[in-house]
Design a protein around this motif. Structure first.
Motif, PDB file in Angstrom:
ATOM      1  N   TYR A  62       0.822  -1.217   0.000  1.00  0.00           N
ATOM      2  CA  TYR A  62       0.000   0.000   0.000  1.00  0.00           C
ATOM      3  C   TYR A  62       0.850   1.258   0.000  1.00  0.00           C
ATOM      4  N   ASP A  63       0.276   2.300  -0.572  1.00  0.00           N
ATOM      5  CA  ASP A  63       0.925   3.612  -0.589  1.00  0.00           C
ATOM      6  C   ASP A  63       0.445   4.494   0.552  1.00  0.00           C
ATOM      7  N   ALA A  64      -0.708   4.158   1.115  1.00  0.00           N
ATOM      8  CA  ALA A  64      -1.285   4.990   2.172  1.00  0.00           C
ATOM      9  C   ALA A  64      -2.221   4.163   3.031  1.00  0.00           C
ATOM     10  N   GLY A 113       4.186  16.633   7.021  1.00  0.00           N
ATOM     11  CA  GLY A 113       4.969  15.512   6.514  1.00  0.00           C
ATOM     12  C   GLY A 113       4.081  14.533   5.771  1.00  0.00           C
ATOM     13  N   ASN A 114       4.135  13.266   6.159  1.00  0.00           N
ATOM     14  CA  ASN A 114       3.326  12.247   5.484  1.00  0.00           C
ATOM     15  C   ASN A 114       1.999  11.993   6.215  1.00  0.00           C
ATOM     16  N   VAL A 174       1.832   7.372   3.446  1.00  0.00           N
ATOM     17  CA  VAL A 174       0.955   8.438   3.918  1.00  0.00           C
ATOM     18  C   VAL A 174      -0.053   7.839   4.896  1.00  0.00           C
ATOM     19  N   ILE A 175      -0.250   8.523   6.031  1.00  0.00           N
ATOM     20  CA  ILE A 175      -1.282   8.153   6.986  1.00  0.00           C
ATOM     21  C   ILE A 175      -2.292   9.300   7.011  1.00  0.00           C
ATOM     22  N   ALA A 181       0.034  11.401  -4.077  1.00  0.00           N
ATOM     23  CA  ALA A 181       0.602  11.529  -5.423  1.00  0.00           C
ATOM     24  C   ALA A 181       2.047  12.013  -5.361  1.00  0.00           C
ATOM     25  N   LYS A 182       2.312  12.936  -4.463  1.00  0.00           N
ATOM     26  CA  LYS A 182       3.669  13.490  -4.324  1.00  0.00           C
ATOM     27  C   LYS A 182       4.652  12.431  -3.810  1.00  0.00           C
ATOM     28  N   THR A 183       4.224  11.616  -2.854  1.00  0.00           N
ATOM     29  CA  THR A 183       5.130  10.608  -2.303  1.00  0.00           C
ATOM     30  C   THR A 183       5.420   9.498  -3.297  1.00  0.00           C
ATOM     31  N   ARG A 184       4.506   9.308  -4.268  1.00  0.00           N
ATOM     32  CA  ARG A 184       4.705   8.268  -5.287  1.00  0.00           C
ATOM     33  C   ARG A 184       5.488   8.769  -6.492  1.00  0.00           C
ATOM     34  N   ALA A 185       5.653  10.076  -6.590  1.00  0.00           N
ATOM     35  CA  ALA A 185       6.297  10.657  -7.782  1.00  0.00           C
ATOM     36  C   ALA A 185       7.785  10.297  -7.843  1.00  0.00           C
TER      37      ALA A 185
END
Length: 206
Positions: free
Chosen positions: A92-94, A179-180, A125-126, A202-206
């Protein structure tokens, strides 16, 4: 192509969740291309009950009657469910923590807290809204994270003292990013909250 195309988001909830805080983000995140998985503590866990017509085999049910599985949303299209024991944060991304009274059960469930902690430490991301940040408070206390401690955050007004006591800096705004970690205030703020969460994911996955 949506801003979250190819991403995966884990929802952690429980009986008496705030219906709109599950349904709106599910549709909004999936509209942007995210795959949604919903998990929850075992229904026979002490404390994981619905005070309204409780039965052991009752589906996870929101405050206003929405059930998981959903009646009108086909499983496998926009969402799926999975036992907490089968979930790996690597997939997962978030992680998203909706509010209502569901957080009372989630914060007592050590495996759920550990999932949140592992995701946070991995830089995922949480995101959480309303009463959901209570889970983050308990995760900080039991898992040694800093989801709330030292961060700007928001939540439903009744939770602000808990946030302050946990070392957070309460901000009375619709959505707060530190932050995240993304926190939201109330159901009326879901559009602003989801927008902020989508941007950060989206930013953390870029």
């Amino acid at each position: 192509m949506g801003a979250l195309e190819g991403s995966s988001i884990l929802f952690i909830t429980a009986h008496e969740f705030e219906d709109v805080e599950v349904l709106y983000p599910l549709l909004r995140f999936s509209e942007e291309g995210a795959a949604i998985t919903i998990t929850y503590p075992p229904k026979d866990m002490p404390g994981h009950f619905s005070p309204r017509s409780y039965a052991p085999d009752k589906p996870i049910t929101g405050r206003f009657g929405t059930t998981i599985p959903f009646v009108v949303l086909e499983e496998g299209k926009r969402w799926r469910q999975a036992p907490t024991a089968d979930v790996s944060v690597d997939d997962y991304d978030a992680v998203y923590l909706p509010g209502g009274f569901g957080p009372d059960a989630v914060r007592l469930h050590a495996p759920s807290r550990r999932l949140v902690a592992e995701a946070h430490r991995a830089g995922k991301v949480i995101a959480s809204i309303c009463h959901g940040p209570q889970i983050m408070i308990s995760t900080d206390l039991h898992e040694g994270t800093d989801l709330i401690r030292g961060r700007r955050c928001t939540a439903y007004a009744a939770v602000q003292d808990d946030l302050k006591n946990a070392g957070g800096v309460f901000v009375d705004e619709p959505a707060v990013v530190d932050g995240n970690v993304v926190t939201g205030r109330v159901p009326d703020d879901l559009p602003e909250f989801c927008k902020a969460a989508i941007e950060v994911i989206a930013k953390t996955r870029a």
